[in-house]
Design a protein around this motif. Structure first.
Motif, PDB file in Angstrom:
ATOM      1  N   SER A 132      36.789  50.995  46.898  1.00 14.65           N
ATOM      2  CA  SER A 132      37.976  50.265  45.927  1.00 14.65           C
ATOM      3  C   SER A 132      38.948  51.182  45.358  1.00 14.65           C
ATOM      4  O   SER A 132      38.601  51.875  44.847  1.00 14.65           O
ATOM      5  CB  SER A 132      37.033  49.624  44.659  1.00 14.65           C
ATOM      6  OG  SER A 132      38.005  48.774  44.189  1.00 14.65           O
TER       7      SER A 132
ATOM      8  N   LYS B 214      44.708  43.092  38.223  1.00 16.04           N
ATOM      9  CA  LYS B 214      43.645  43.566  38.084  1.00 16.04           C
ATOM     10  C   LYS B 214      42.757  42.588  37.354  1.00 16.04           C
ATOM     11  O   LYS B 214      41.295  42.499  37.652  1.00 16.04           O
ATOM     12  CB  LYS B 214      43.747  44.788  37.226  1.00 16.04           C
ATOM     13  CG  LYS B 214      42.350  45.522  36.940  1.00 16.04           C
ATOM     14  CD  LYS B 214      42.414  46.838  36.218  1.00 16.04           C
ATOM     15  CE  LYS B 214      41.290  47.649  36.108  1.00 16.04           C
ATOM     16  NZ  LYS B 214      41.802  49.162  35.482  1.00 16.04           N
ATOM     17  N   HIS B 215      43.209  41.580  36.462  1.00 15.11           N
ATOM     18  CA  HIS B 215      42.387  40.530  35.955  1.00 15.11           C
ATOM     19  C   HIS B 215      41.970  39.785  36.770  1.00 15.11           C
ATOM     20  O   HIS B 215      40.487  39.378  36.723  1.00 15.11           O
ATOM     21  CB  HIS B 215      43.497  40.157  34.838  1.00 15.11           C
ATOM     22  CG  HIS B 215      42.790  39.223  33.877  1.00 15.11           C
ATOM     23  ND1 HIS B 215      43.291  38.904  32.752  1.00 15.11           N
ATOM     24  CD2 HIS B 215      41.412  38.550  33.664  1.00 15.11           C
ATOM     25  CE1 HIS B 215      42.310  38.037  31.764  1.00 15.11           C
ATOM     26  NE2 HIS B 215      41.437  38.020  32.568  1.00 15.11           N
ATOM     27  N   ASP B 216      42.792  39.275  37.639  1.00 17.85           N
ATOM     28  CA  ASP B 216      42.321  38.285  38.607  1.00 17.85           C
ATOM     29  C   ASP B 216      41.177  38.765  39.752  1.00 17.85           C
ATOM     30  O   ASP B 216      40.048  38.274  39.919  1.00 17.85           O
ATOM     31  CB  ASP B 216      43.466  37.846  39.529  1.00 17.85           C
ATOM     32  CG  ASP B 216      44.239  36.741  38.835  1.00 17.85           C
ATOM     33  OD1 ASP B 216      43.517  35.905  38.169  1.00 17.85           O
ATOM     34  OD2 ASP B 216      45.377  36.488  39.093  1.00 17.85           O
ATOM     35  N   LEU B 217      41.197  40.400  40.120  1.00 14.49           N
ATOM     36  CA  LEU B 217      40.382  40.883  40.756  1.00 14.49           C
ATOM     37  C   LEU B 217      39.180  40.850  39.982  1.00 14.49           C
ATOM     38  O   LEU B 217      37.956  40.635  40.821  1.00 14.49           O
ATOM     39  CB  LEU B 217      40.839  42.207  41.078  1.00 14.49           C
ATOM     40  CG  LEU B 217      42.075  42.367  42.091  1.00 14.49           C
ATOM     41  CD1 LEU B 217      42.521  43.783  42.293  1.00 14.49           C
ATOM     42  CD2 LEU B 217      41.826  41.565  43.450  1.00 14.49           C
ATOM     43  N   LYS B 218      38.980  41.222  38.931  1.00 13.60           N
ATOM     44  CA  LYS B 218      37.986  41.120  38.049  1.00 13.60           C
ATOM     45  C   LYS B 218      37.013  39.931  38.296  1.00 13.60           C
ATOM     46  O   LYS B 218      36.034  39.962  38.276  1.00 13.60           O
ATOM     47  CB  LYS B 218      38.056  41.690  36.968  1.00 13.60           C
ATOM     48  CG  LYS B 218      38.455  43.050  36.667  1.00 13.60           C
ATOM     49  CD  LYS B 218      38.654  43.489  35.056  1.00 13.60           C
ATOM     50  CE  LYS B 218      38.857  45.386  34.906  1.00 13.60           C
ATOM     51  NZ  LYS B 218      38.861  45.527  33.388  1.00 13.60           N
ATOM     52  N   GLU B 219      37.736  38.950  38.105  1.00 14.65           N
ATOM     53  CA  GLU B 219      37.389  37.566  37.751  1.00 14.65           C
ATOM     54  C   GLU B 219      36.731  37.106  39.272  1.00 14.65           C
ATOM     55  O   GLU B 219      35.867  35.982  39.173  1.00 14.65           O
ATOM     56  CB  GLU B 219      38.272  36.598  37.281  1.00 14.65           C
ATOM     57  CG  GLU B 219      38.326  36.835  35.793  1.00 14.65           C
ATOM     58  CD  GLU B 219      39.180  35.827  35.159  1.00 14.65           C
ATOM     59  OE1 GLU B 219      39.629  34.795  35.811  1.00 14.65           O
ATOM     60  OE2 GLU B 219      39.607  35.858  33.896  1.00 14.65           O
TER      61      GLU B 219
ATOM     62  N   PHE C  80      35.938  41.413  42.599  1.00  7.03           N
ATOM     63  CA  PHE C  80      35.031  42.260  41.928  1.00  7.03           C
ATOM     64  C   PHE C  80      33.643  41.654  41.569  1.00  7.03           C
ATOM     65  O   PHE C  80      32.686  42.235  41.428  1.00  7.03           O
ATOM     66  CB  PHE C  80      35.827  43.149  40.585  1.00  7.03           C
ATOM     67  CG  PHE C  80      36.980  44.011  41.130  1.00  7.03           C
ATOM     68  CD1 PHE C  80      37.073  44.142  42.481  1.00  7.03           C
ATOM     69  CD2 PHE C  80      37.514  44.680  40.382  1.00  7.03           C
ATOM     70  CE1 PHE C  80      38.199  44.866  42.841  1.00  7.03           C
ATOM     71  CE2 PHE C  80      38.862  45.367  40.459  1.00  7.03           C
ATOM     72  CZ  PHE C  80      39.065  45.635  41.683  1.00  7.03           C
ATOM     73  N   ALA C  81      33.696  40.412  41.090  1.00  4.77           N
ATOM     74  CA  ALA C  81      32.596  39.689  40.602  1.00  4.77           C
ATOM     75  C   ALA C  81      31.968  39.116  41.750  1.00  4.77           C
ATOM     76  O   ALA C  81      30.436  39.007  41.588  1.00  4.77           O
ATOM     77  CB  ALA C  81      32.898  38.732  39.611  1.00  4.77           C
TER      78      ALA C  81
ATOM     79  N   GLU D 163      42.331  52.236  43.565  1.00  8.38           N
ATOM     80  CA  GLU D 163      43.515  51.671  42.828  1.00  8.38           C
ATOM     81  C   GLU D 163      44.733  52.804  43.212  1.00  8.38           C
ATOM     82  O   GLU D 163      44.620  54.012  43.044  1.00  8.38           O
ATOM     83  CB  GLU D 163      43.276  52.053  41.399  1.00  8.38           C
ATOM     84  CG  GLU D 163      44.388  51.687  40.331  1.00  8.38           C
ATOM     85  CD  GLU D 163      43.969  51.721  39.026  1.00  8.38           C
ATOM     86  OE1 GLU D 163      44.859  51.287  38.235  1.00  8.38           O
ATOM     87  OE2 GLU D 163      42.744  52.064  38.633  1.00  8.38           O
TER      88      GLU D 163
ATOM     89  N   ASP E  96      47.290  48.435  39.509  1.00  7.79           N
ATOM     90  CA  ASP E  96      47.661  47.665  38.173  1.00  7.79           C
ATOM     91  C   ASP E  96      49.141  47.394  37.959  1.00  7.79           C
ATOM     92  O   ASP E  96      49.617  46.715  37.095  1.00  7.79           O
ATOM     93  CB  ASP E  96      47.053  48.552  37.103  1.00  7.79           C
ATOM     94  CG  ASP E  96      46.856  47.737  35.704  1.00  7.79           C
ATOM     95  OD1 ASP E  96      46.596  46.492  36.116  1.00  7.79           O
ATOM     96  OD2 ASP E  96      46.815  48.300  34.693  1.00  7.79           O
TER      97      ASP E  96
END
Length: 395
Positions: free
Chosen positions: A360, A341-346, A349-350, A362, A334
């Motif tokens: 995964s 992290k925001h880009d990974l979630k979108e 991760f999605a 961190e 992070d």
């Protein structure tokens, strides 16, 4: 005038580490490890040089094939990244001493891959590519060569930054390629850049569109090659006094994340002597597009060329949910301003199937460069990958 001033002040400069002056092969030899250089030609004519550490410093050569681990650098980087610190801190040496046959790739256009069967770096056409072509041509050519020379059918892949984006892209567009990958460890993984922070975010917001238009109108060119002048500037600024060394370190961190624990500031002149290692301006324009639009688009070359290349006005989007049958391990932080992290979630991760994401992790307090240059990267990342590879080899 600048060069003259640097030379006049040279007698005041403190000594820099020997690795400042050496290339990847020489650094590996200096630490007492065996090393080989191998060239491979891509299907579109680029001649890439790879570096190999076939076994560890204190390991018997032996005749039994060692499992291959293939290390692929990020944007503006080179094989140097994997041997940049002391042997117990550097991925290439750690993996060799752990019993692996270590291969380190070099993407087209960097310090070690500036040849082509018919073009030369002084020609604009030499630089007319983005990371789409790296994924399409460089990734399979290098991995194919490593497997051919080592006489094996598959390997463990470790990528950093652009080295992850290109492998995700290759696997998503060519699912059959997964048969060559035993495990895939993605360090500071990149899929999109919509939510980058720091200096890159500022530059993209204020100059990104203008830069894209400039490249579109004027064509591709080399971006930040490793020149003699740049190395001189680094030596006689970052390497001159402790205060300037600290300033260079601070400026570097503004691009990647300010977390600075486990960061050897005295090595910064060495890092900057080898990095940036050069790439294409098209990739920078492509990154700007990713920051502006989000998603995982192919390179937008303008409507006319898009119609010619893609058969549509807008570039297609890559879909990483197409990736199957590859055990994937994600290492992220992070505190990383580029792999957020925001880009990974979108994206990752999605889109990645939960069945293939086997881990995964961190890593607290890591910026984007800690994954390759952090003094504790071996403890936090590389030793885990050794265990991962052993587990995948067992099964």
């Amino acid at each position: 005038m600048l060069v003259l001033l640097l030379l006049l002040f040279s007698h005041h400069a403190k000594s820099v580490d020997l690795e400042f002056y050496l290339d990847t092969t020489e650094i590996i030899k200096t630490w007492g490890y065996p090393v080989e250089e191998h060239n491979v030609t891509t299907d579109d004519g680029y001649i890439l040089t790879m570096h190999r550490i076939p076994y560890g410093r204190d390991s018997p050569k032996g005749s039994t094939p060692r499992p291959i681990i293939f290390l692929q650098h990020g944007f503006l980087c080179s094989s140097f990244d994997w041997i940049a610190n002391l042997p117990h801190q550097s991925a290439g040496f750690v993996f060799a001493d752990a019993g692996f046959d270590v291969w380190m790739g070099n993407f087209r256009g960097n310090t070690y891959s500036r040849q082509h069967v018919s073009l030369n770096p002084n020609e604009q056409k030499f630089w007319d590519w983005s990371w789409d072509q790296i994924a399409q041509f460089d990734i399979p050519a290098q991995i194919g060569k490593a497997l051919e020379v080592s006489g094996q059918s598959s390997l463990h892949y470790v990528g950093h930054s652009l080295g992850t984006l290109t492998m995700f892209t290759k696997l998503s567009t060519d699912p059959e390629f997964s048969r060559y990958i035993k495990s895939y460890s993605a360090l500071a993984p990149i899929a999109t850049l919509k939510h980058v922070r720091g200096v890159f975010s500022f530059l993209a917001r204020h100059f990104g569109k203008d830069y894209q238009e400039y490249v579109t109108n004027n064509g591709a060119d080399e971006f930040f090659g490793n020149t003699w002048l740049f190395r001189k500037v680094v030596k006689y600024t970052c390497g001159l006094f402790d205060t300037l060394e600290e300033l260079c370190s601070g400026i570097t961190l503004l691009f990647v994340g300010t977390a600075s624990d486990n960061w050897n500031q005295t090595r910064v002149p060495v890092y900057l002597a080898h990095t940036p290692a050069g790439s294409s301006s098209n990739i920078v324009a492509h990154f700007d597009q990713m920051m502006s639009y989000g998603g995982i688009p192919a390179y937008d070359m303008g409507e006319e060329r898009n119609m010619e290349i893609y058969g549509q006005k807008w570039p297609p989007q890559y879909n990483f949910s197409n990736i199957t049958d590859v055990p994937i391990y994600l290492f992220w932080s992070d505190d990383d301003w580029l792999s957020t992290k925001h880009d990974l979630k979108e994206t990752l991760f999605a889109q990645l199937d939960a069945e293939i994401v086997k881990g995964s992790y961190e890593i607290l307090g890591f910026n984007h460069l800690h994954f390759i240059w952090g003094t504790n990267a071996a403890t936090e990342v590389y030793n885990r990958i050794v265990d991962i590879a052993a587990q995948e080899d067992y099964f």
